[in-house]
Design an enzyme around this catalytic site. Structure first.
Site, short mmCIF file in Angstrom:
data_model
loop_
_atom_site.label_atom_id
_atom_site.label_comp_id
_atom_site.label_asym_id
_atom_site.label_seq_id
_atom_site.Cartn_x
_atom_site.Cartn_y
_atom_site.Cartn_z
N HIS A 146 0.82 -1.22 0.00
CA HIS A 146 0.00 0.00 0.00
C HIS A 146 0.86 1.27 0.00
CE1 HIS A 146 -3.41 2.50 1.89
NE2 HIS A 146 -3.91 2.00 0.78
N LYS A 176 3.27 4.44 -1.09
CA LYS A 176 3.37 5.40 -2.18
C LYS A 176 4.69 6.14 -2.01
CE LYS A 176 -1.29 4.93 -1.46
NZ LYS A 176 -1.90 4.31 -0.27
N ASP A 232 16.90 10.94 -7.76
CA ASP A 232 18.33 11.21 -7.59
C ASP A 232 18.79 11.07 -6.14
OD1 ASP A 232 18.55 11.66 -10.29
OD2 ASP A 232 18.46 13.84 -10.14
N HIS A 273 -9.43 11.18 2.31
CA HIS A 273 -8.53 10.02 2.17
C HIS A 273 -7.21 10.26 2.90
CE1 HIS A 273 -6.19 6.95 -0.26
NE2 HIS A 273 -7.27 6.27 0.08
N LYS A 320 -4.37 10.53 5.81
CA LYS A 320 -3.99 9.71 6.96
C LYS A 320 -3.04 10.54 7.83
CE LYS A 320 -4.00 6.81 3.07
NZ LYS A 320 -5.38 6.44 3.02
N ASP A 352 0.05 16.61 20.63
CA ASP A 352 0.65 17.60 21.55
C ASP A 352 1.59 18.62 20.92
OD1 ASP A 352 -0.73 16.30 23.53
OD2 ASP A 352 1.00 15.22 24.32
#
Length: 491
Positions: A217, A219, A224, A409, A411, A416
């Site tokens: 999952h 990404k 470079d 979507h 996450k 704190d």
């Protein structure tokens, strides 16, 4: 006894033997009871379909290691020769145990002097990504769960092919299940241009069905060895043009500095696990910009307000081949040690029992806990199961916000004004236990405050729900949610 009665009795006997055998098989795997019970229910009530679903998605194949721990450790040692991590003592004292936990359970080094920019819409993210791809001189490493055969996918592919023709080394990983809708020739055209392309855990039915349940999952983009991308956005039009749910609201991050080493190490390990080719060398882990030997980077086109500098971070990988559920353990530590507030953004909220208890205890203890989830989801079953957790959250004092401007979507976990966790992981069983995920833990106040402002801005597009209002919802709706919750560990 007539023939019809005999056939009926035979059917009952065979049905009983099948059910007993299947249930015994599931029970003997000694899983968490929260996972065992849903499979037992599926096999009892729909044995035919249940058997097929269990065969494809239910078997615990983690022992059939995709890459052995011995090879994993050896590869990490080889990569470490090219990496110069910082010291754990650079982490704020309150988070030193967390940093140690992540280091010991996921080999996650501390990297200082990092710079992070963030994007909250697909247009800005893909424009900047293409700008960086065009500036590449040596290599481009690109890995996505979904690489769609649509306008956005074609735009990225054209740029990759163009750079390959210039002699830039390009390696692409995509998840085979995540890209089921993408035509085979889409990737073949990249291969024809000299790009190395591999599917992650290619599924060949029926022989390799165990791989369906364990998906990559992550990404990740590394250019470079100096510029990296990670976050929640896949390569798809929905992040730019939207779909029936509206435009997808997601968060993605651009990283420069030593933190890119963590992204590179993750990509190269995944590359080796699929291609069996070891890619290593100082050119993949160049000196950071602070070093006198570093060539200058191309100018940024980002506004100063969207960029935070001199950050300390850990890049954390988690997956079914890990000995420990690293991300879940890290989240539990963060939540149970919060002093003032916990802010969470997630498209799917299906917490393990430990996380569920940690959040309710924090809220009952007076911590300001805020949970932001989408009002409408792209998956009905996951949405129903997600909403089943809202009532207890509200009862314990958690503030729940339903995002209503498209599909959320993103996450994100904020603690704190100091700790920020972001990446590919959703707040659900699948991300914590089945998927290969990659998250960053960032220790810095300025960056946390920027993410807090982003969260607050998103609250303007949400509707906060109250406990009395939630309890007044129709009984059939609540029953449907409670029923789907039984299958939360399987979703």
């Amino acid at each position: 006894m007539d023939i019809s009665t005999l056939i009926g009795s035979l059917f009952v006997v065979l049905y009983s033997i099948t059910i007993i055998g299947l249930v015994s098989l599931v029970v003997l795997e000694n899983r968490n009871p929260l996972k065992t019970i849903p499979w037992v229910l599926v096999l009892i009530f729909v044995p035919g379909i249940g058997l097929a679903v269990y065969y494809f998605f239910g078997q615990d194949n983690r022992r059939l290691h995709i890459i052995s721990r011995r090879i994993y450790k050896r590869f990490r040692r080889q990569v470490k020769l090219d990496i110069q991590p910082g010291s754990l003592q650079e982490v704020p004292p309150d988070y030193l145990p967390l940093a140690n936990l992540l280091k010991h359970s996921s080999y996650s080094a501390i990297f200082g002097g990092c710079e992070i920019s963030f994007f909250t819409n697909g247009s800005d993210k893909f424009d900047r990504l293409i700008e960086d791809i065009r500036a590449a001189r040596h290599h481009i490493h690109l890995q996505y769960y979904i690489f769609n055969d649509d306008e956005t996918g074609h735009k990225v592919r054209r740029e990759l092919i163009s750079k390959a023709r210039e002699g830039v080394l390009i390696r692409v990983l995509y998840d085979d299940v995540g890209c089921w809708d993408t035509k085979h020739r889409f990737f073949e055209e990249m291969k024809s241009a000299g790009i190395e392309v591999y599917p992650y855990l290619k599924v060949v039915f029926p022989i390799l069905t165990g791989k369906v349940n364990y998906r990559n999952h992550r990404k990740v983009v590394v250019i470079d060895g100096r510029v990296g991308y990670m976050g929640g956005m896949n390569i798809a039009d929905r992040y730019v043009l939207g779909n029936k749910l509206g435009v997808w609201r997601d968060t993605h991050f651009r990283i420069t500095g030593a933190g890119v080493y963590g992204l590179q190490a993750s990509f190269l390990l995944d590359w080796y696990s699929m291609s069996r080719n070891i890619v290593k060398g100082r050119e993949f882990f160049p000196a950071t910009p602070a070093s006198p030997s570093s060539p200058p980077l191309s100018p940024l086109s980002l506004t100063p307000s969207s960029t935070s500098s001199d950050l300390k971070m850990q890049i954390v990988t988690s997956g079914p081949t890990n000995m420990w559920p690293t991300l879940m353990q890290g989240y539990i530590y963060c939540i149970t040690n919060a002093k003032r507030y916990i802010y969470i953004q997630t498209p799917y909220f299906l917490p393990t029992e430990a996380l569920n208890q940690a959040l309710t205890m924090a809220a009952l203890g007076g911590i300001d806990v805020r949970l932001m989830i989408p009002r409408r989801s792209d998956t009905l079953s996951a949405q129903l199961a997600t909403l089943s957790y809202v009532e207890k959250m509200l009862q314990s004092g958690v503030k729940v916000f339903l995002y209503d401007k498209g599909f959320l979507h993103s996450k994100l976990l904020l603690i704190d004004d100091m700790l920020t966790c972001f990446g590919s992981s959703n707040f659900d069983f699948r991300s914590f236990e089945h998927n290969f995920e990659l998250n960053a833990f960032v220790y810095q106040t300025d960056f946390a405050l920027r993410m807090k402002q982003m969260f607050t801005d998103d609250m303007a597009d949400c509707r906060e729900v109250s406990y009395p209002e939630w309890r007044r919802r129709p009984l059939p709706v609540r029953l449907a949610e409670s029923f789907m919750r039984l299958f939360a560990p399987l979703l």
